[in-house]
Design a protein around this motif. Structure first.
Motif, short mmCIF file in Angstrom:
data_model
loop_
_atom_site.label_atom_id
_atom_site.label_comp_id
_atom_site.label_asym_id
_atom_site.label_seq_id
_atom_site.Cartn_x
_atom_site.Cartn_y
_atom_site.Cartn_z
N ARG A 34 -4.67 -0.66 -5.70
CA ARG A 34 -5.12 -0.32 -4.35
C ARG A 34 -6.46 -1.01 -4.03
O ARG A 34 -6.73 -1.35 -2.87
CB ARG A 34 -5.24 1.19 -4.21
N GLU A 35 -7.28 -1.22 -5.04
CA GLU A 35 -8.55 -1.93 -4.82
C GLU A 35 -8.30 -3.35 -4.32
O GLU A 35 -9.01 -3.85 -3.44
CB GLU A 35 -9.38 -1.97 -6.10
N GLU A 41 -7.11 -6.63 2.64
CA GLU A 41 -7.01 -6.17 4.03
C GLU A 41 -8.32 -6.40 4.78
O GLU A 41 -8.32 -6.65 5.99
CB GLU A 41 -6.65 -4.68 4.06
N ALA A 42 -9.44 -6.29 4.08
CA ALA A 42 -10.75 -6.35 4.73
C ALA A 42 -11.25 -7.78 4.96
O ALA A 42 -12.05 -8.02 5.86
CB ALA A 42 -11.78 -5.58 3.91
N ARG A 69 0.84 -1.21 0.00
CA ARG A 69 0.00 0.00 0.00
C ARG A 69 0.87 1.26 0.00
O ARG A 69 0.60 2.22 -0.73
CB ARG A 69 -0.94 -0.01 1.21
N VAL A 94 -5.55 -4.39 -2.73
CA VAL A 94 -5.02 -4.27 -1.38
C VAL A 94 -6.16 -4.11 -0.37
O VAL A 94 -6.22 -4.80 0.65
CB VAL A 94 -4.05 -3.08 -1.26
N THR A 95 -7.08 -3.22 -0.67
CA THR A 95 -8.20 -2.95 0.23
C THR A 95 -9.04 -4.20 0.46
O THR A 95 -9.44 -4.50 1.59
CB THR A 95 -9.07 -1.81 -0.33
N GLN A 96 -9.30 -4.92 -0.61
CA GLN A 96 -10.11 -6.14 -0.48
C GLN A 96 -9.40 -7.18 0.36
O GLN A 96 -10.01 -7.83 1.21
CB GLN A 96 -10.43 -6.69 -1.88
#
Length: 206
Positions: free
Chosen positions: A48-49, A55-56, A33, A51-53
């Motif tokens: 980044r999309e 991480e969540a 990130r 990464v976000t997925q």
């Protein structure tokens, strides 16, 4: 950040985001990130999309979804030669060419992966122009993978989109080949591909 440098960072980030989400790969998410901040928006935003997925989501769910998508959906294969060669003898010849690119760069593919495994090709691109050449030559496969991942509504489509943003646009001949393969699927002829799997050796580098 100069273009060669940011392209190397982007290739490494995309590689990590397309690998099986084991503990080591997930532990690298904060580093990935942070690295995205120095990339052009058209490349950083889709990465980044992913990464976000990651991480969540719960690691167990991530791993199950990854296996279901990439191991059981033939049209979502991460091995580039599959799209143009299928399971035919021509694929063995193509894999020899991939292996030669790693050898010229002084690298080997670890974990017994075939040399056309997209994350491995991206790692090669991060350190050697031979990786970018392989990606350009296999643009048809990348386009088909984007299409297949889109049908599955998978966030991993964004990682492959980011790769395509760093490559020259597909040529008319490439688009026609992609359309033809999308209709018919890759050629089929079962052969043994085990001789082309590379393993880590003493002194090998990632």
């Amino acid at each position: 950040m100069s273009q060669p440098t940011w392209r190397a960072v982007a290739a490494r980030a995309a590689s990590l985001l397309l690998r099986y989400p084991d503990d080591e790969v997930l532990a690298a998410l904060p580093t990935v990130r942070a690295a995205l901040d120095g990339l052009p928006a058209e490349v950083s935003a889709p990465l980044r999309e992913v990464v976000t997925q990651r991480e969540a989501a719960e690691p167990v769910e991530l791993r199950a979804a990854y296996v279901q998508l990439f191991d059981f959906r033939r049209r979502c294969c991460l091995h580039l030669t599959y799209y143009t060669c299928g399971d035919t003898r021509r694929r063995g010849e193509a894999l020899v060419g991939f292996s030669a690119a790693y050898k010229r760069a002084g690298l080997t593919v670890v974990d017994g992966e075939l040399p056309d495994f997209l994350p491995a090709v991206l790692d090669l691109a991060a350190v050697d122009d031979g990786g970018w050449r392989l990606l350009r030559e296999n643009r048809v496969g990348l386009d088909l993978l984007v299409e297949a991942l889109g049908r599955e509504k998978s966030v991993y489509r964004q990682a492959v989109n980011a790769i395509c943003e760093m490559l020259p646009p597909a040529q008319p001949g490439d688009l026609a080949a992609a359309a033809r393969l999308a209709r018919t699927g890759p050629p089929v002829e079962q052969v043994g591909l085990e001789p082309f799997g590379l393993v880590d050796t003493t002194g090998g580098r990632r």
